[in-house]
Design a protein around this motif. Structure first.
Motif, PDB file in Angstrom:
ATOM      1  N   LEU A   1      33.049   6.508  13.504  1.00  0.00           N
ATOM      2  CA  LEU A   1      33.103   5.139  14.007  1.00  0.00           C
ATOM      3  C   LEU A   1      33.085   4.111  12.880  1.00  0.00           C
TER       4      LEU A   1
ATOM      5  N   ALA B   1      35.771   1.186  12.065  1.00  0.00           N
ATOM      6  CA  ALA B   1      35.328  -0.207  12.061  1.00  0.00           C
ATOM      7  C   ALA B   1      35.648  -0.927  10.753  1.00  0.00           C
TER       8      ALA B   1
ATOM      9  N   ALA C   1      29.526  -5.217   6.423  1.00  0.00           N
ATOM     10  CA  ALA C   1      28.547  -4.482   7.240  1.00  0.00           C
ATOM     11  C   ALA C   1      29.068  -4.104   8.623  1.00  0.00           C
ATOM     12  N   ALA C   2      30.376  -4.182   8.840  1.00  0.00           N
ATOM     13  CA  ALA C   2      30.929  -3.743  10.132  1.00  0.00           C
ATOM     14  C   ALA C   2      30.615  -2.273  10.359  1.00  0.00           C
TER      15      ALA C   2
ATOM     16  N   ALA D   1      28.050  -0.561   9.234  1.00  0.00           N
ATOM     17  CA  ALA D   1      26.636  -0.384   9.559  1.00  0.00           C
ATOM     18  C   ALA D   1      26.344  -0.827  10.990  1.00  0.00           C
ATOM     19  N   ALA D   2      27.062  -1.865  11.450  1.00  0.00           N
ATOM     20  CA  ALA D   2      26.820  -2.391  12.793  1.00  0.00           C
ATOM     21  C   ALA D   2      27.134  -1.363  13.867  1.00  0.00           C
ATOM     22  N   VAL D   3      28.171  -0.563  13.656  1.00  0.00           N
ATOM     23  CA  VAL D   3      28.559   0.388  14.698  1.00  0.00           C
ATOM     24  C   VAL D   3      27.997   1.783  14.457  1.00  0.00           C
ATOM     25  N   CYS D   4      27.313   1.984  13.337  1.00  0.00           N
ATOM     26  CA  CYS D   4      26.811   3.329  13.031  1.00  0.00           C
ATOM     27  C   CYS D   4      25.690   3.714  13.998  1.00  0.00           C
ATOM     28  N   PRO D   5      25.871   4.792  14.759  1.00  0.00           N
ATOM     29  CA  PRO D   5      24.845   5.183  15.721  1.00  0.00           C
ATOM     30  C   PRO D   5      23.615   5.793  15.067  1.00  0.00           C
TER      31      PRO D   5
ATOM     32  N   GLY E   1      22.238   4.840  11.897  1.00  0.00           N
ATOM     33  CA  GLY E   1      21.558   4.041  10.872  1.00  0.00           C
ATOM     34  C   GLY E   1      21.674   4.654   9.493  1.00  0.00           C
TER      35      GLY E   1
END
Lengths: 375, 84, 255
Positions: free
Chosen positions: B24, B28, B61-62, B64-68, B70
């Motif tokens: 993901l 992203a 940081a797109a 990091a935002a979608v990373c399930p 962390g």
């Protein structure tokens, strides 16, 4: 006289000696114990517990929470949630409602949560009857829900005991981190008697709860390791250890907390075993038989779990036979036979469907099984 | 480093052992920085994400935002620092 | 300046929140649960609620939520999280109390507890993960499974005459006077994640302010249950889930 009024809410702290129903006594005793919360759903014959609590409005005095839930399932899970935060919480219901609660009760036992459940039994199975019964003995003493667990089960025979066992039940529950149940029947729930209410004591403070229940989910995770109340453990070895810990607690309770009351047992040739309100009918039957020279005694278990095995075995050793009288088809008789290793003739007498026997029926039953007693 | 360092705007750091290779973050990323390891796997057997084209990172940081899981830490050069 | 030089504390723009601990999450790759866990942890941290939170975990894939977010948790039986949270909040009125529930937990077995807690206006937040399938038990039909959607118990697709209609529960909850904030979000893009995070923060603040019940539905993916890659699952969600469960606020209040 205003101060002697039975109208809820018109009570002064001095007004400790009252005439009231067993169900009402439970409500009063809970507030006076410093109980933190009650969650319940109406069902006959115990609705007065919730009604009395709502009328007394303890949230304005002690801060106790009272909530009419949408179901017994919600009620017991509210008790689970409240108890998980270390609070002293309870619910009450009657047989069909208690059946609905069994899953939640299993969770409470598995979570080693101190909590109190009151079952004012009515006749079953199914929707059954609203009249008194003792047919939930097995359900109460064997665990009732899934898994190996026990509730400490207290069986009141008087309105006074309805009041007293609230405090006793909570005390035992917190002492052993094991939930307790008051297993009453419709008679003792609905009957009015004189009761001396226990003194008021304050609810525990948050600091006291944190000290007494370091496991409690108080929300203060930053000041310690997070507390998690869960009953899930997928690792079999750990789950077995959990089970062994539960069983150690149950053994400790069985060793230390079995309670009963005996009447006329010193010279008894025959023994009646009965619990709850029926024990009082049996006592009357015994007094009538003794007037005729028939030496009968009574053992009234107060804790149904743990069952007073040693006490019963001791008395049975010098009696010729035993009659177990219950408002059911014969449930506690199993525990009586186990306690005595079937060493003396043991019979059951019971009425079902909400019928309560009179003392004459009890005496007739005893004499029909032990005709030699009359000689 | 051979690239023109003054053009570097951001950087990502991926916790390879936490990563499950869900892809993901790769989807992203607006700058095609990230990729899944084609062959290498982590201790749990996942083809973890890595900064294949690290110098293209803008630190948005797109990912990091979608990373399930962390897994991603993101850095962005502060405007002042860029000017310097 | 090298890439390694950029990786200095003053340049940090994003790092895993401290409250999301280092345990490896059991969720499948790409699972929306992970994103929602992460933003819940971020919000709790940003609001300074890590020492004031009682969270309630469900039965379902998120049953182990308590293993990952370092606040106090109660693990409820299936569907009963709102009842558990009701008591936790009423007995501890100053705490932030929220439940985290899946669609089966919230809208099938726990429908009564959900509706009644919301109708009483319990001052709790309910985070509702709607991925239209039972993940943990292996991809069976959920109350929110779409018409025609294949699951292991609707192998030929959900047919309303056989299996009933998808239960669109959030609008029902929005109708109840006890709810103060009801919103539907998703976490499939960075922008959606930012919005979902804002929604969770608003819900938590409403709970602290005792405004009533807040519901944050997160339309989510279950790539294992849907048998798609995480990327495909996100696309499928936008094309198929959003028409049935369109993101946006269903009920809000003026600040």
């Amino acid at each position: 006289m205003e101060s002697n009024s039975n109208v809820p809410g018109k009570i002064t702290p001095d007004d400790n000696v009252r005439l009231m129903k067993g169900n009402e006594a439970i409500a009063h005793a809970a507030i006076r114990y410093g109980c933190d919360g009650y969650f319940g759903y109406p069902i006959t014959p115990q609705s007065e517990v919730l009604e009395t609590l709502e009328a007394l409005m303890p949230w304005e005095t002690t801060g106790m929470v009272v909530l009419q839930a949408e179901s017994e399932i919600a009620s017991i899970n509210m008790v689970y949630g409240g108890a998980a935060t270390g609070k002293a919480v309870f619910t009450s219901s009657s047989s069909p409602g208690i059946s609905l609660m069994q899953e939640g009760m299993s969770y409470i036992a598995a979570g080693e949560l101190p909590a109190l459940v009151v079952n004012v039994m009515r006749g079953g199975p199914g929707l059954g009857t609203i009249q008194p019964s003792q047919a939930d003995y097995w359900q109460a003493t064997r665990g009732g829900g899934h898994g190996d667990y026990h509730f400490i089960v207290l069986a009141p025979a008087t309105v006074q005991e309805m009041a007293d066992f609230v405090g006793l039940g909570f005390d035992l529950a917190f002492k052993y981190r094991t939930p307790a149940m008051i297993l009453a029947d419709g008679i003792v729930g609905q009957m009015m008697e004189k009761v001396v209410l226990p003194p008021f004591r304050p609810r525990r403070t948050d600091e006291e709860i944190a000290r007494q229940c370091p496991w409690a989910v108080t929300g203060r995770a930053a000041s310690r390791k997070p507390n998690v109340m869960t009953t899930l453990e997928l690792d079999s070895a750990t789950m077995e250890q959990n089970n062994e810990r539960f069983q150690r607690t149950y053994r400790l309770i069985a060793e230390n907390e079995s309670r009963c009351q005996t009447y006329y047992t010193d010279d008894a040739d025959y023994l009646i075993v009965a619990f709850g309100s029926v024990a009082r009918i049996c006592l009357k039957a015994i007094e009538e038989m003794r007037a005729k020279g028939i030496k009968v005694g009574l053992l009234r278990p107060i804790t149904l779990w743990p069952f007073p095995q040693k006490q019963l075995a001791g008395i049975a050793a010098h009696t010729k036979g035993m009659l177990v009288v219950e408002l059911n088809a014969g449930q506690m008789i199993d525990d009586c036979r186990l306690a005595t290793d079937c060493s003396i003739p043991t019979f059951h007498f019971g009425r079902m469907g909400g019928i309560v026997p009179n003392p004459g029926e009890v005496a007739d039953a005893l004499l029909s099984h032990f005709p030699e007693a009359a000689n | 480093m051979t690239e023109n360092n003054n053009r570097l705007k951001g950087a990502v750091e991926i916790n390879r052992e936490r990563c499950k290779g869900c892809d993901l973050c790769v989807v992203a990323c607006p700058c095609d920085v990230l990729k899944l390891q084609p062959k290498e796997v982590n201790n749990r057997g996942y083809h973890f994400a890595f900064a294949d084209n690290a110098s293209a990172c803008i630190g948005c940081a797109a990912c990091a935002a979608v990373c399930p899981d962390g897994c991603i830490t993101v850095y962005r050069v502060r405007p002042k620092a860029v000017a310097r | 300046m090298t890439i390694d030089e950029i990786k200095s504390p003053e340049n940090l723009v994003y790092a895993k929140p401290r409250l999301l601990n280092d345990r490896h999450m059991h969720y499948c790759p790409g699972c929306s649960h992970g994103v929602v866990h992460r933003i819940v942890a971020e919000v709790l941290e940003e609001m300074g609620q890590d020492n004031n939170t009682i969270a309630v975990a469900p039965v379902g894939c998120a049953v182990f939520a308590y293993n990952y977010i370092d606040v106090d948790w109660i693990e409820a039986s299936h569907g009963r999280a709102p009842a558990v949270a009701t008591a936790a909040k009423r007995l501890n009125p100053d705490r932030l109390v929220f439940t985290y529930q899946g669609d089966g937990d919230l809208a099938a077995i726990g429908t009564a507890e959900t509706i009644h807690a919301a109708n009483r206006g319990e001052n709790i937040t309910i985070i509702f993960i709607n991925n239209a399938i039972y993940g943990m038990t292996g991809g069976q039909m959920a109350p929110t499974t779409l018409e025609g959607m294949k699951t292991s118990t609707t192998p030929y697709g959900r047919q309303p005459e056989l299996n009933g209609y998808p239960l669109v529960i959030t609008p029902l909850l929005a109708q109840l006077p006890g709810t103060c904030y009801v919103t539907r979000q998703a976490v499939h893009t960075p922008a959606a994640v930012a919005k979902a995070k804002k929604a969770i923060r608003r819900a938590f603040q409403s709970s602290l302010d005792k405004r009533g019940t807040s519901i944050v539905e997160i339309v989510s993916t279950c790539s294992s249950g849907w048998k798609q890659t995480p990327e495909k699952a996100n696309q499928w969600m936008v094309e198929n889930m959003f028409p049935a469960y369109p993101p946006g606020d269903l009920k809000n209040f003026k600040d």
